[in-house]
Design a protein around this motif. Structure first.
Motif, mmCIF file in Angstrom:
data_model
loop_
_atom_site.group_PDB
_atom_site.id
_atom_site.type_symbol
_atom_site.label_atom_id
_atom_site.label_comp_id
_atom_site.label_asym_id
_atom_site.label_seq_id
_atom_site.Cartn_x
_atom_site.Cartn_y
_atom_site.Cartn_z
ATOM 1 N N TYR A 1 -3.338 -11.291 11.736
ATOM 2 C CA TYR A 1 -4.430 -10.374 12.054
ATOM 3 C C TYR A 1 -5.753 -11.127 12.203
ATOM 4 O O TYR A 1 -6.525 -10.891 13.144
ATOM 5 C CB TYR A 1 -4.545 -9.314 10.964
ATOM 6 N N THR B 1 0.668 -8.435 -1.920
ATOM 7 C CA THR B 1 0.459 -9.744 -1.288
ATOM 8 C C THR B 1 -0.568 -9.650 -0.175
ATOM 9 O O THR B 1 -1.422 -10.533 -0.032
ATOM 10 C CB THR B 1 1.794 -10.287 -0.743
ATOM 11 N N CYS B 2 -0.510 -8.581 0.626
ATOM 12 C CA CYS B 2 -1.504 -8.394 1.691
ATOM 13 C C CYS B 2 -2.916 -8.358 1.113
ATOM 14 O O CYS B 2 -3.834 -9.025 1.620
ATOM 15 C CB CYS B 2 -1.229 -7.098 2.454
ATOM 16 N N GLU B 3 -3.108 -7.579 0.049
ATOM 17 C CA GLU B 3 -4.437 -7.446 -0.555
ATOM 18 C C GLU B 3 -4.903 -8.771 -1.158
ATOM 19 O O GLU B 3 -6.068 -9.152 -0.997
ATOM 20 C CB GLU B 3 -4.410 -6.351 -1.613
ATOM 21 N N SER C 1 1.376 -11.415 8.180
ATOM 22 C CA SER C 1 0.742 -10.231 8.768
ATOM 23 C C SER C 1 -0.768 -10.348 8.679
ATOM 24 O O SER C 1 -1.490 -10.083 9.647
ATOM 25 C CB SER C 1 1.225 -8.964 8.054
ATOM 26 N N MET C 2 -1.279 -10.767 7.521
ATOM 27 C CA MET C 2 -2.726 -10.899 7.331
ATOM 28 C C MET C 2 -3.288 -12.088 8.108
ATOM 29 O O MET C 2 -4.334 -11.981 8.755
ATOM 30 C CB MET C 2 -3.041 -11.055 5.837
ATOM 31 N N MET D 1 -5.793 -11.241 1.724
ATOM 32 C CA MET D 1 -7.021 -10.854 2.408
ATOM 33 C C MET D 1 -8.247 -11.119 1.537
ATOM 34 O O MET D 1 -9.294 -11.547 2.040
ATOM 35 C CB MET D 1 -6.948 -9.378 2.808
ATOM 36 N N ALA E 1 4.198 -10.413 4.475
ATOM 37 C CA ALA E 1 2.855 -9.922 4.193
ATOM 38 C C ALA E 1 1.804 -10.989 4.488
ATOM 39 O O ALA E 1 0.753 -10.708 5.083
ATOM 40 C CB ALA E 1 2.769 -9.470 2.734
ATOM 41 N N TYR F 1 4.778 -6.095 -0.815
ATOM 42 C CA TYR F 1 4.123 -6.268 0.481
ATOM 43 C C TYR F 1 2.637 -5.933 0.371
ATOM 44 O O TYR F 1 1.782 -6.737 0.783
ATOM 45 C CB TYR F 1 4.800 -5.383 1.528
ATOM 46 N N ARG F 2 2.300 -4.763 -0.156
ATOM 47 C CA ARG F 2 0.902 -4.359 -0.253
ATOM 48 C C ARG F 2 0.116 -5.296 -1.172
ATOM 49 O O ARG F 2 -1.008 -5.704 -0.836
ATOM 50 C CB ARG F 2 0.792 -2.923 -0.753
#
Length: 353
Positions: free
Chosen positions: A249, A316-318, A245-246, A321, A242, A313-314
């Motif tokens: 990006y 950690t992404c949030e 991924s961020m 970011m 995660a 995953y979600r």
């Protein structure tokens, strides 16, 4: 000197014969002795130079004591060399000596990762979750060569996939690709990018149905000694995936094939390598441009197990970011160095309009 064509032809045949024999022998060479390829490196002892990439202002400087007597050749396309340096602290430091590649951009990316790790460590949302990017030393020696710190206990996802499929599934590593190739006529497969959308989808789904896509999931389970270790590795894997991924990006990182993503076999964390395609360069390709912001295939998702992308995953992404947005001024200050650095070879600017 001679003006006789026959003599020149005979001399050329001798050279050509030697070349053919060398071209068969050289690819089989796996080690090089430093006393033959670099006598000066072999004789260098007790240097005042610090071991590359490990200098820290708060620690005593570790200098180079000597170099290992041989170099191992990695059997890949560029055939890089594995170099070992013995430090004044008695430890062995291993590096990858790469040629025909500019590592200055990779060095800049490592500096960016260092800043991001500091931001993550100072924020309560990620500090206690051990969320950090795996970094390694990158030392450019020239515009087309340099040293990369050797990351122990890591394998590329491609090597892990190949090992699992060979031992347990008994299918080729690129089984999906072979089925797609057999389904399409050769001329259409070579021009896959020009097929209609429905033809692409049909061919792609045929390749997906050939396998279950749980290779990474099963491999992580079988390599764990017990369920507790497996759960910890799965959690580390999900969070590190995660995070990258961020960050990928934000950086516009492309070319994320399975040979550019590594997995720590001890902790389960994801580690990315080869940062040549940054700032959405891969999206500007004339053929097969990348349309996705980061890699999140079914194999990566299934390795997260039951929660998929909706659990760790979600979250950690949030969290990542939010932290990156709250510290955008610091990130932009580092990223601006990419823009104004005249040494970086900009692939995007060199692309044809």
């Amino acid at each position: 000197r001679t003006d006789k064509i026959d003599n020149l032809n005979q001399a050329w045949l001798r050279y050509h014969s030697v070349f053919n024999r060398l071209s068969l022998v050289i690819p089989q060479i796996q080690t090089l002795e430093t006393k033959y390829v670099s006598p000066l490196l072999h004789e260098a002892k007790n240097l005042k130079l610090a071991v590359p990439g490990i200098y820290e202002a708060t620690r005593e400087v570790v200098t180079i004591h000597s170099f290992h007597g041989s170099l191992s050749i990695i059997l890949s396309k560029q055939r890089p060399r594995k170099l070992s340096i013995f430090g004044s602290d008695g430890k062995e430091y291993m590096f990858l000596l790469k040629g025909h590649e500019d590592l200055r951009q990779d060095e800049r990316v490592m500096q960016l990762f260092g800043l991001i790790n500091t931001l993550l460590a100072d924020d309560h949302r990620t500090a206690n979750r051990h969320v950090s990017i795996q970094r390694y030393p990158v030392v450019p020696l020239s515009p087309n060569s340099g040293l990369i710190g050797w990351v122990p206990n890591h394998d590329t996802l491609y090597d892990l996939l190949a090992e699992y499929r060979k031992k347990h599934v008994k299918i080729p590593t690129n089984a999906e690709q072979e089925i797609m190739r057999d389904f399409l006529p050769e001329e259409k497969y070579d021009n896959y990018d020009k097929l209609s959308l429905i033809a692409k989808v049909e061919t792609f789904e045929l390749g997906l149905r050939a396998t279950e896509g749980n290779d990474l999931d099963r491999m992580m389970w079988m390599k764990s000694p017990n369920s507790e270790v497996w759960l910890e590795r799965r959690t580390n894997y999900t969070r590190s995936l995660a995070l990258m991924s961020m960050v990928g990006y934000i950086l516009g990182l492309g070319d994320r094939h399975l040979r550019n993503i590594m997995l720590d076999k001890v902790t389960g964390r994801i580690c990315h390598i080869d940062f040549g395609d940054c700032f959405e360069v891969a999206m500007q390709r004339e053929t097969y441009p990348e349309k996705i912001p980061f890699r999140l295939t079914r194999m990566l998702i299934k390795a997260m197990e039951v929660s998929g992308i909706e659990g760790n995953y979600r979250f950690t992404c949030e969290s990542v970011m939010h932290i990156l947005r709250e510290n955008k001024e610091s990130l932009m200050a580092v990223l601006e160095a990419f823009v104004y650095d005249p040494l970086i070879n900009w692939r995007l600017m060199q692309a044809k309009p």
